[in-house]
Design a protein around this motif. Structure first.
Motif, PDB file in Angstrom:
ATOM      1  N   CYS A 427      43.864  29.116  39.867  1.00 38.73           N
ATOM      2  CA  CYS A 427      43.958  28.172  38.748  1.00 38.73           C
ATOM      3  C   CYS A 427      45.391  28.024  38.259  1.00 38.73           C
ATOM      4  O   CYS A 427      45.830  26.924  37.910  1.00 38.73           O
ATOM      5  CB  CYS A 427      43.061  28.630  37.591  1.00 38.73           C
ATOM      6  N   HIS A 428      46.123  29.154  38.229  1.00 35.93           N
ATOM      7  CA  HIS A 428      47.493  29.116  37.727  1.00 35.93           C
ATOM      8  C   HIS A 428      48.506  29.561  38.781  1.00 35.93           C
ATOM      9  O   HIS A 428      49.656  29.837  38.443  1.00 35.93           O
ATOM     10  CB  HIS A 428      47.612  29.973  36.470  1.00 35.93           C
ATOM     11  N   ASN A 429      48.059  29.628  40.050  1.00 32.24           N
ATOM     12  CA  ASN A 429      48.950  29.925  41.174  1.00 32.24           C
ATOM     13  C   ASN A 429      49.728  31.225  40.960  1.00 32.24           C
ATOM     14  O   ASN A 429      50.938  31.284  41.146  1.00 32.24           O
ATOM     15  CB  ASN A 429      49.918  28.755  41.397  1.00 32.24           C
ATOM     16  N   VAL A 430      49.014  32.273  40.603  1.00 34.09           N
ATOM     17  CA  VAL A 430      49.628  33.577  40.330  1.00 34.09           C
ATOM     18  C   VAL A 430      49.418  34.480  41.540  1.00 34.09           C
ATOM     19  O   VAL A 430      48.285  34.664  42.007  1.00 34.09           O
ATOM     20  CB  VAL A 430      49.022  34.228  39.076  1.00 34.09           C
ATOM     21  N   THR A 431      50.493  35.046  42.053  1.00 35.67           N
ATOM     22  CA  THR A 431      50.405  35.905  43.236  1.00 35.67           C
ATOM     23  C   THR A 431      50.181  37.360  42.840  1.00 35.67           C
ATOM     24  O   THR A 431      50.371  37.765  41.684  1.00 35.67           O
ATOM     25  CB  THR A 431      51.694  35.819  44.058  1.00 35.67           C
ATOM     26  N   LYS A 432      49.798  38.140  43.842  1.00 33.98           N
ATOM     27  CA  LYS A 432      49.654  39.584  43.622  1.00 33.98           C
ATOM     28  C   LYS A 432      50.985  40.176  43.170  1.00 33.98           C
ATOM     29  O   LYS A 432      51.032  41.040  42.287  1.00 33.98           O
ATOM     30  CB  LYS A 432      49.177  40.262  44.905  1.00 33.98           C
TER      31      LYS A 432
END
Length: 861
Positions: A427-432
């Motif tokens: 949804c917010h393009n957040v990576t590990k």
């Protein structure tokens, strides 16, 4: 145009439009630009993804995505109910329906999409609706309650299944008509569709696949009476909801000469600019540079970020998005990711299917073992990890990834297997890597802190489980053990403390703290977190441990919260409210008169509650025992409105009076309320019993709800109508009386045994590994071998129940605490005052504002 401050005009204020405004604010553009929003709907942006939760008790205000004060704080000019009608690109102006004309430097179109209604005869008849906005839902609800008994949904996709669930929740016999050969054809394959179909039919919905709608049949009054299908059959129905897909809303762009796609959608480049560089298009109305129109919210958010960045003159681009999705439809987890349908050349399918449990898992892998995509139905717990692994070779064989626990999978694949570049929140393009950095570089050590720092988990919420695992793993990697203890006094969880108390028959808080507390806490007084939590455990197990079951006895009295401390609910001016139990909402005229006389004699404010009880407000602490005595003498007992315990089991009148009723819902509600009264639990418990599928008692918004069927009772669990509404899940159906009660016994005792402190059944059911399937296995199939013990614990509770009010008024030692001032027991609190309102009383708040001033020589309790 000639203005000192450049103007950005946003047309549309849906989810993507709101995200665009937030992106402007984050970049400081709301401080340097005038921002004008033209919104067609009468309310600000709301959560359209969770639209159906309206039917589970969530209000339109609770669905809002616009934080209070955001619009005003950033100087945004929001015009509700005033959509843009025309755009003059030469003059760079937008004119709204009201006649308002706004000049712009930059124009952003976020007009979304419109429902597609097949061009069938009768589609405009009275009783035909679409399912897109809150106003649509309000219209459906009004019509269904007034004029319909049967409903049909045209379309078996994501929104169609949600609409079907809503109609069923309104008490309608519900049909789903899908032209494709399976439900959710865009997301699942034949195997997944078969699993989904079985589950949906088990929920009581009738499904027609492989057939289309030919005509809406109407009566002489022009209202819907049925549907004629392409297979020649006719389906009687009073209400039709069209949910057959959407089309980009691009009329404004067409009218003003912007380039649009052949099949619709405003053509944009990688920076979300249209053929006019001063005009942007984002969300469902836009045809992206990869030739797709994206109907999911996550790509829309990414487009909003891209447009805002471009306006701020920073690098950004949108070239396409991940179409992976995870949803809970009709209580069923459904997820698809990557190349779910296996279109890649040379790919192979690895499939696990269990028709008994309604579980289907398919992974698509390449010739070299690369994970290309997959489909999960019924159990989608692994979605977050599997989706993030897409495009890589998993560290374990794919056949082990689809097998459920205990069937041969040698390793549980967790987030540690993911590369830092893996996107964990689409949804917010957040990576590990971003999540790890939040822990290591920004010292965020809890999931709420990480969510606030990165925005991960604040969209659809499907990645929250993975976030928790990542936070724990990252802390452990740096030598910081994740502390899941109840508080600073106990290293154990609430569940572990429950097991200790049960196994060792510990009967006091001090004994538990001294033996099992943290070394520094032993011998101490505990804290405000663990004292009420342990008090609840001790009370729920008192019947088997030998402890006193009364919350005001001995040590227990010092452990209670304010409400339990006085067996009544503290109100804002220091007075208390009293709620006598009215099982099932049934009450005699004589008892009604007693309540009225008590309220009159003690000058109390009276209010009928949503749980079919009568609340008496305005009692002083010293009046509580006197009021209880009057009520107990009339046959009333404590309604436990003050405790984390069963509150009510509300009911409709059932078949005794109602022409639609098929079972005696009042009798069942009374039986359940009298059985579970006084049952202490991690959080309050609410229930309801409906006498037919029309569901007038709103059972599916309760912790456990019962709905009558022609064959018995359906049991729904894990619902919640509070601040975070949740539609209950179907645990079992067509149960006899004895089997229904047995399963509720086990469900409640398993919840009390394993839930966290202050955890509602809804949150517990989402958190517990295996979710509903695991709970069903435990309480229905006895998979853990503990059902006999759960049955025994509930039986002990039922045998040991005593009314707390009656026991208190007979005990001088307990009565001694009901005073405002310890040294002046006959003196009422002078700050507790009232003023008249609508022939009753209300708190005198100006008097309260003066402040509490204890009498000279007295000590206030």
């Amino acid at each position: 145009m000639s203005t000192d401050t450049p103007t950005i005009v946003l047309v549309g204020h849906g989810m993507v439009g709101q995200r665009f405004l937030e992106a402007l604010a984050e970049r400081g553009l709301t401080a340097t630009h005038r921002v004008v929003v033209l919104c067609e709907e009468p309310r600000p942006a709301y959560d359209r993804v969770r639209l159906t939760s309206y039917f589970s008790g969530r209000t339109p205000d609770e669905l809002s995505l616009t934080d209070a004060g955001f619009i005003a704080a950033h100087g945004i000019e929001l015009h509700l109910g005033d959509p843009a009608e025309t755009i003059d690109r030469a003059a760079r102006t937008v004119t709204a329906r009201s006649g308002l004309t706004v000049a712009y430097d930059t124009l952003v179109l976020a007009t979304g999409s419109v429902p597609f209604v097949p061009p069938v005869p009768g589609r405009d008849a009275e009783g035909c609706f679409v399912y897109r906005t809150i106003e649509d839902l309000l219209a459906i609800e009004e019509f269904a309650k007034a004029r319909a008994t049967t409903g049909a949904v045209v379309g078996g996709g994501l929104l169609g299944l949600e609409a079907a669930g809503a109609l069923q929740g309104l008490g309608l016999a519900t049909h789903i008509v899908e032209f494709a050969p399976r439900l959710m054809p865009a997301q699942v394959d034949e195997g997944g569709g078969a699993a989904l179909l079985r589950t949906v039919r088990d929920l009581g919905l009738t499904v027609h696949t492989g057939t289309g709608t030919q005509e809406i049949v109407t009566g002489a009054d022009g209202a819907v009476t049925g549907m004629r299908l392409s297979d020649g059959s006719e389906l009687p129905t009073d209400l039709v909801v069209f949910s057959a897909g959407v089309r980009p809303r691009d009329r404004l762009a067409r009218d003003t000469g912007l380039t649009v796609g052949e099949r619709g959608g405003i053509t944009v480049d990688e920076r979300c600019r249209t053929s006019d560089p001063r005009v942007f298009a984002i969300g469902e109305c836009a045809l992206a540079s990869d030739g797709r129109v994206y109907g999911l919210v996550a790509p829309g958010y990414e487009m909003a970020e891209t447009a805002a960045a471009t306006i701020a003159d920073t690098d950004a681009g949108f070239t396409g998005a991940d179409l992976s999705t995870k949803l809970k439809l009709l209580g069923v987890d459904v997820a698809s990711f990557g190349d779910a349908h296996g279109t890649t050349a040379g790919c192979l399918d690895v499939v696990y299917s269990d028709s008994r449990s309604g579980t289907y898992r398919k992974l698509v892998v390449g010739p070299d073992g690369e994970l290309l995509g997959g489909i999960l139905v019924g159990d989608a717990d692994a979605y977050g990890t599997l989706r993030a692994l897409t495009g890589s070779v998993p560290p374990i064989a794919p056949e082990h990834l689809v097998l459920p626990a205990g069937t041969g999978a040698p390793v549980a694949l967790g987030p540690s297997a993911l590369p830092d570049s893996a996107v964990v929140c689409s949804c917010h393009n957040v990576t590990k890597g971003t999540v790890r950095a939040a822990v290591t570089e920004h010292s965020r050590t809890t999931v709420p802190e990480v969510k606030k720092c990165t925005k991960a988990g604040t969209g659809c919420g499907s990645c929250v489980r993975v976030l928790g695992q990542l936070v724990d793993e990252e802390l452990a990697a740096h030598g910081v053990e994740a502390d899941h203890g109840l508080c600073g006094c106990f290293p154990q969880t609430r569940e572990e403390l429950y097991e200790i108390v049960l196994a060792l028959r510990i009967a006091s808080y001090q004994a538990l703290l001294d033996r099992y507390g943290r070394p520094g806490a032993r011998g101490g007084d505990g804290c405000e977190v663990c004292k009420p939590a342990v008090a609840s455990v001790l009370a729920s197990l008192a019947a088997v441990t030998g402890a006193s079951g009364h919350v005001l006895d001995g040590e227990q009295a010092a452990l209670q919260d304010t409400n339990d401390h006085f067996l009544a609910n503290l109100q804002r001016n220091g007075s208390y409210s009293i709620v006598p139990r009215i099982p099932g909402g049934e009450i005699t005229p004589e008892k009604l008169i007693v309540i009225g006389e008590v309220a009159r004699d003690f000058g109390l404010y009276t209010k009928i509650t949503g749980g079919q009880r009568i609340d008496l407000f305005g009692a002083r602490v010293e009046q509580l025992p006197l009021i209880w005595a009057r009520l107990v003498d009339a046959g009333f007992e404590s309604g436990h409105a003050y405790g984390k315990a069963l509150r009510t089991v509300k009911s409709c009148v059932g078949r005794t009076w109602c022409r639609y009723g098929v079972q005696d819902s009042v009798r069942m509600a009374i039986d359940l309320e009298l059985r579970y009264r006084g049952l202490r639990s991690p959080h309050k418990l609410k229930s309801a019993v409906s006498g037919c599928a029309r569901e007038c008692a709103e059972a599916r918004s309760k912790d456990f709800g019962v709905i009558a069927t022609a064959g018995g009772w359906n049991l729904w669990v894990g619902g919640n109508g509070g601040a975070t509404p949740r539609h209950a899940d179907l645990l079992a159906q067509d149960l006899g009386d004895a089997e229904l009660i047995r399963l509720i016994d086990r469900f409640l005792m398993f919840y009390i045994r394993t839930a966290d402190r202050l955890e509602r059944t809804s949150a517990w059911l989402e958190r517990i590994p295996g979710g509903l399937g695991h709970v069903r296995d435990v309480v229905v199939h006895d998979s853990l071998g503990i059902c006999e013990e759960l049955d025994s614990l509930m039986a002990a509770h039922v045998r040991a129940y005593r009314d707390e009010w009656a026991d208190t008024i007979r005990d001088p030692e307990r009565l001694a605490r009901f005073v405002s001032f310890v040294n002046a027991p006959g003196t009422p609190d002078p700050v507790v005052g009232f003023v008249p309102e609508r022939d009753q009383i209300k708190p005198d708040l100006p008097l309260l504002a003066i402040g509490r001033r204890p009498l000279e020589g007295s000590a206030q309790r």
